[in-house]
Design a protein around this motif. Structure first.
Motif, PDB file in Angstrom:
ATOM      1  N   PHE A 477       0.757  -1.228  -0.248  1.00  0.00           N
ATOM      2  CA  PHE A 477       0.141   0.203   0.050  1.00  0.00           C
ATOM      3  C   PHE A 477       1.062   1.266   0.018  1.00  0.00           C
ATOM      4  O   PHE A 477       0.685   2.226  -0.817  1.00  0.00           O
ATOM      5  CB  PHE A 477      -0.882  -0.235   1.285  1.00  0.00           C
ATOM      6  CG  PHE A 477      -1.728   1.141   1.491  1.00  0.00           C
ATOM      7  CD1 PHE A 477      -2.876   1.429   0.667  1.00  0.00           C
ATOM      8  CD2 PHE A 477      -1.278   2.346   2.254  1.00  0.00           C
ATOM      9  CE1 PHE A 477      -3.560   2.747   0.978  1.00  0.00           C
ATOM     10  CE2 PHE A 477      -1.868   3.525   2.809  1.00  0.00           C
ATOM     11  CZ  PHE A 477      -3.170   3.602   1.987  1.00  0.00           C
ATOM     12  N   LEU A 478       2.002   1.156   0.881  1.00  0.00           N
ATOM     13  CA  LEU A 478       2.971   2.500   0.790  1.00  0.00           C
ATOM     14  C   LEU A 478       3.353   2.782  -0.569  1.00  0.00           C
ATOM     15  O   LEU A 478       3.576   3.966  -0.498  1.00  0.00           O
ATOM     16  CB  LEU A 478       3.874   2.041   1.838  1.00  0.00           C
ATOM     17  CG  LEU A 478       3.257   2.228   3.335  1.00  0.00           C
ATOM     18  CD1 LEU A 478       4.753   1.837   4.223  1.00  0.00           C
ATOM     19  CD2 LEU A 478       2.784   3.575   3.660  1.00  0.00           C
ATOM     20  N   LYS A 479       3.474   1.795  -1.314  1.00  0.00           N
ATOM     21  CA  LYS A 479       4.244   2.099  -2.640  1.00  0.00           C
ATOM     22  C   LYS A 479       3.427   2.798  -3.558  1.00  0.00           C
ATOM     23  O   LYS A 479       3.644   3.286  -4.596  1.00  0.00           O
ATOM     24  CB  LYS A 479       4.695   0.441  -3.244  1.00  0.00           C
ATOM     25  CG  LYS A 479       5.897  -0.019  -2.312  1.00  0.00           C
ATOM     26  CD  LYS A 479       6.194  -1.023  -3.073  1.00  0.00           C
ATOM     27  CE  LYS A 479       7.592  -1.955  -2.248  1.00  0.00           C
ATOM     28  NZ  LYS A 479       7.678  -3.245  -3.068  1.00  0.00           N
ATOM     29  N   HIS A 480       1.898   2.490  -3.460  1.00  0.00           N
ATOM     30  CA  HIS A 480       0.844   3.080  -4.155  1.00  0.00           C
ATOM     31  C   HIS A 480      -0.033   4.122  -3.621  1.00  0.00           C
ATOM     32  O   HIS A 480      -0.900   4.466  -4.252  1.00  0.00           O
ATOM     33  CB  HIS A 480       0.195   1.811  -4.675  1.00  0.00           C
ATOM     34  CG  HIS A 480       0.765   0.901  -5.518  1.00  0.00           C
ATOM     35  ND1 HIS A 480       1.419  -0.135  -4.980  1.00  0.00           N
ATOM     36  CD2 HIS A 480       1.030   0.667  -6.920  1.00  0.00           C
ATOM     37  CE1 HIS A 480       2.073  -0.978  -5.784  1.00  0.00           C
ATOM     38  NE2 HIS A 480       1.772  -0.754  -6.807  1.00  0.00           N
ATOM     39  N   LYS A 481       0.282   4.481  -2.462  1.00  0.00           N
ATOM     40  CA  LYS A 481      -0.580   5.661  -1.801  1.00  0.00           C
ATOM     41  C   LYS A 481      -0.842   6.913  -2.339  1.00  0.00           C
ATOM     42  O   LYS A 481      -1.857   7.506  -2.627  1.00  0.00           O
ATOM     43  CB  LYS A 481      -0.153   5.588  -0.374  1.00  0.00           C
ATOM     44  CG  LYS A 481       1.404   6.405  -0.150  1.00  0.00           C
ATOM     45  CD  LYS A 481       1.194   6.587   1.340  1.00  0.00           C
ATOM     46  CE  LYS A 481       2.425   7.322   1.706  1.00  0.00           C
ATOM     47  NZ  LYS A 481       2.838   7.680   3.110  1.00  0.00           N
ATOM     48  N   TYR A 482       0.327   7.285  -3.043  1.00  0.00           N
ATOM     49  CA  TYR A 482       0.232   8.452  -3.808  1.00  0.00           C
ATOM     50  C   TYR A 482      -0.558   8.493  -5.237  1.00  0.00           C
ATOM     51  O   TYR A 482      -1.355   9.323  -5.230  1.00  0.00           O
ATOM     52  CB  TYR A 482       1.680   9.282  -4.003  1.00  0.00           C
ATOM     53  CG  TYR A 482       2.215   9.420  -2.711  1.00  0.00           C
ATOM     54  CD1 TYR A 482       1.822  10.618  -1.733  1.00  0.00           C
ATOM     55  CD2 TYR A 482       3.516   8.862  -2.471  1.00  0.00           C
ATOM     56  CE1 TYR A 482       2.430  10.829  -0.574  1.00  0.00           C
ATOM     57  CE2 TYR A 482       3.990   9.014  -0.989  1.00  0.00           C
ATOM     58  CZ  TYR A 482       3.542  10.181  -0.304  1.00  0.00           C
ATOM     59  OH  TYR A 482       4.107  10.384   0.862  1.00  0.00           O
ATOM     60  N   LYS A 483      -0.268   7.365  -5.682  1.00  0.00           N
ATOM     61  CA  LYS A 483      -1.258   7.030  -6.757  1.00  0.00           C
ATOM     62  C   LYS A 483      -2.700   6.948  -6.568  1.00  0.00           C
ATOM     63  O   LYS A 483      -3.568   7.339  -7.162  1.00  0.00           O
ATOM     64  CB  LYS A 483      -0.810   5.926  -7.550  1.00  0.00           C
ATOM     65  CG  LYS A 483      -1.544   5.544  -9.177  1.00  0.00           C
ATOM     66  CD  LYS A 483      -1.139   4.171  -9.407  1.00  0.00           C
ATOM     67  CE  LYS A 483      -1.490   2.969  -8.396  1.00  0.00           C
ATOM     68  NZ  LYS A 483      -1.132   1.605  -9.067  1.00  0.00           N
ATOM     69  N   LEU A 484      -2.973   6.391  -5.293  1.00  0.00           N
ATOM     70  CA  LEU A 484      -4.510   6.333  -4.872  1.00  0.00           C
ATOM     71  C   LEU A 484      -4.934   7.701  -4.637  1.00  0.00           C
ATOM     72  O   LEU A 484      -6.052   8.175  -4.895  1.00  0.00           O
ATOM     73  CB  LEU A 484      -4.436   5.544  -3.743  1.00  0.00           C
ATOM     74  CG  LEU A 484      -4.332   3.959  -3.946  1.00  0.00           C
ATOM     75  CD1 LEU A 484      -4.176   3.184  -2.726  1.00  0.00           C
ATOM     76  CD2 LEU A 484      -5.558   3.495  -4.648  1.00  0.00           C
ATOM     77  N   ALA A 485      -4.120   8.578  -3.836  1.00  0.00           N
ATOM     78  CA  ALA A 485      -4.522   9.723  -3.414  1.00  0.00           C
ATOM     79  C   ALA A 485      -4.655  10.639  -4.751  1.00  0.00           C
ATOM     80  O   ALA A 485      -5.847  11.508  -4.900  1.00  0.00           O
ATOM     81  CB  ALA A 485      -3.564  10.509  -2.783  1.00  0.00           C
ATOM     82  N   SER A 486      -3.970  10.776  -5.499  1.00  0.00           N
ATOM     83  CA  SER A 486      -4.136  11.464  -6.881  1.00  0.00           C
ATOM     84  C   SER A 486      -5.372  10.966  -7.803  1.00  0.00           C
ATOM     85  O   SER A 486      -6.244  12.001  -8.172  1.00  0.00           O
ATOM     86  CB  SER A 486      -2.879  11.215  -7.798  1.00  0.00           C
ATOM     87  OG  SER A 486      -3.042  11.739  -9.033  1.00  0.00           O
ATOM     88  N   GLY A 487      -5.603   9.833  -7.716  1.00  0.00           N
ATOM     89  CA  GLY A 487      -6.992   9.314  -8.473  1.00  0.00           C
ATOM     90  C   GLY A 487      -8.147   9.769  -7.668  1.00  0.00           C
ATOM     91  O   GLY A 487      -9.131  10.094  -8.301  1.00  0.00           O
ATOM     92  N   PHE A 488      -8.316   9.638  -6.249  1.00  0.00           N
ATOM     93  CA  PHE A 488      -9.464  10.045  -5.559  1.00  0.00           C
ATOM     94  C   PHE A 488      -9.771  11.412  -5.524  1.00  0.00           C
ATOM     95  O   PHE A 488     -10.725  12.098  -5.094  1.00  0.00           O
ATOM     96  CB  PHE A 488      -9.102   9.539  -4.089  1.00  0.00           C
ATOM     97  CG  PHE A 488      -9.133   7.840  -3.803  1.00  0.00           C
ATOM     98  CD1 PHE A 488      -9.925   7.054  -4.862  1.00  0.00           C
ATOM     99  CD2 PHE A 488      -8.522   7.558  -2.891  1.00  0.00           C
ATOM    100  CE1 PHE A 488      -9.713   5.925  -4.635  1.00  0.00           C
ATOM    101  CE2 PHE A 488      -8.429   6.040  -2.800  1.00  0.00           C
ATOM    102  CZ  PHE A 488      -8.928   5.458  -3.609  1.00  0.00           C
TER     103      PHE A 488
END
Length: 491
Positions: A477-488
């Protein structure tokens, strides 16, 4: 001191918000207890007639004795999945002149008046009164009942010990689970007969009532093992709460005993209950519980383990699949707030894990009546339950980092494709096909039942190593959290 601790526990209960505010929840819980209690009582009253019809010409007491060892093995599994560890907020007492041994005794004795320890008596007592007492006399029957009760307490303390060891020595708990599963496998391949052993053991108690003292010694040994472990690990430094990982949540006092993860579970439950989309998915999942009626009524399907595995995975796991496909999109509206709070990804996913375990186990229990169509259904659904909580849960967590679409919780799920992406469909492939692929080699070798057992053991291993898997999930999750935040953030 025991009386004082009981008084404190009772005050904590009736002063809690659950007791004062969640009247509907308490009523539903009470109705469920009455429902299952009535089922067990009816089974107990009708047990002599049922055994006479299923096993004509055999002694009903001998048949019943032969089933008891299987019951205790199944009881171990259900306790592992469902039974909570007895807890007491001992930290406030440690600085007081209270002997630590008394606190530990109270924690252990508190686990005895449990549903798992008492509910089977609703079957046992009517059967004993109607069948055992006329055949062997009241004294032998009471010794038989006492031996059964002591073995139930033995199961209770053994499971408490191994569940506590799960967090510090998961391999030890896994070996214990494999030993229990190995007994059933050895019985299946004919190495020895659990039926014969169970019949001999409980029959001996009826013939020689003094043997009822043996289960007492087993209970004493298991109790002493737990007592020593708890006494050696009840220190303030081990019970300290890290203030850097606090979550906010009030209302369900029952969950507060589980610390920050319990608070996150509480917040997740409130999210589900307060929004239209999550509630509509929950309602939709209920209809899948009747999915088995399409297949189980067809005799040709009952002969195919592939079909039974497919159906078992669906009806026990559909609530988890429906909700899990949108993890962590459920929090997309306040995802930035989650990233800024002192909540670790481990706690975030651990809360979702235990929600999944709860709903899958509840779905499994509600589908147990399908066992009237054939014993294979119970075997397959049990393996499906283990596979869902030990493997499919982490498959959902793996694909969750690809759910970058924002979700509007106010909209229903019917005809709504918001938040649905390709990862949802890709995720379903391993969840449905992997158990079948595990089973097929055993089918070709001519031992299909062992294929079903292998599915269950893989799920049990995954659940036993949940701590390690959750740490891996948190790092993923930590590796992808910024991608998730950007999408949301995108409307």
């Amino acid at each position: 001191m025991i009386t004082t601790l009981l008084s404190h526990q009772w005050k904590a209960y009736y002063r809690s918000s659950v007791f004062q505010k969640s009247l509907a929840l308490n009523i539903i819980l009470g109705l469920l207890i009455l429902y299952f209690g009535a089922i067990f009582l009816i089974i107990g009253i009708g047990m002599p007639v049922l055994l006479a019809e299923l096993f004509p010409g055999q002694n009903p007491v001998d048949v019943f004795n032969g089933m008891l060892l299987f019951y205790f093995l199944i009881d171990l599994f259900l306790r592992f999945v469902l039974q909570e560890l007895p807890v007491l907020a001992v930290q406030p007492y440690l600085h007081l002149p209270v002997r630590k041994g008394k606190l530990v005794h109270f924690v252990l004795l508190k686990s005895l008046p449990s549903m798992f320890n008492l509910i089977f008596l609703l079957i046992l007592v009517p059967f004993m009164y109607a069948t055992v007492v006329p055949a062997y006399g009241a004294g032998a029957a009471l010794a038989w009942l006492f031996a059964f009760l002591m073995l139930t307490f033995f199961n209770n303390f053994v499971l408490i010990y191994f569940k506590r060891q799960l967090s510090v020595k998961p391999l030890l708990t896994l070996l214990f689970g494999l030993a229990v599963a190995g007994l059933m496998v050895l019985d299946y391949v004919g190495a020895f007969s659990l039926l014969a052993v169970s019949r001999a053991v409980f029959g001996a108690v009826l013939e020689r009532p003094w043997l009822a003292v043996v289960p007492v010694l087993l209970v004493a040994a298991a109790y002493a093992l737990n007592f020593q472990y708890l006494k050696n690990h009840t220190y303030p430094e081990e019970l300290a709460i890290r203030k850097t990982t606090r979550a906010e949540g009030k209302g369900i006092a029952f969950l507060r005993r589980f610390g920050e993860i319990g608070k996150l579970i509480e917040l997740e439950i409130k999210l589900i209950w307060r929004h239209k989309r999550s509630k509509s998915l929950l309602t939709m999942s209920l209809f899948f519980l009747f999915y088995g009626l399409i297949f189980y009524r067809n005799e040709s399907y009952l002969d195919s383990f592939v079909v039974l595995i497919f159906v078992g995975i669906i009806i026990t796991g559909m609530p988890m699949f429906n909700y899990g496909q949108f993890v962590p999109s459920w929090q997309s509206g306040h995802f930035d707030a989650i990233l800024t709070r002192r909540i670790s990804p481990y706690q975030f996913y651990a809360a979702k894990l235990w929600i999944f375990v709860s709903v899958v186990t509840l779905a499994y229990l509600l589908t147990l009546p399908y066992g009237f169509f054939g014993y294979k259904i119970i075997l397959v659904n049990t393996a499906a339950l283990l596979f869902n909580i030990g493997v499919n849960t982490f498959i959902i967590f793996f694909f969750s980092v690809y759910n970058t679409n924002r979700l509007d919780l106010s909209k229903g799920s019917a005809f709504s494709w918001q938040g649905v992406g390709a990862s949802r469909f890709v995720m379903m492939l391993p969840m449905m096909l992997l158990p079948v692929l595990i089973y097929l080699p055993f089918k070709f070798m001519g031992v299909p039942d062992l294929g079903v057992v292998a599915i269950g053991l893989l799920g049990l291993a995954g659940f036993a190593f949940q701590k390690q898997m959750l740490h891996w999930t948190a790092n993923w999750f930590l590796k992808h959290k910024y991608k998730l935040a950007s999408g949301f953030r995108q409307d």
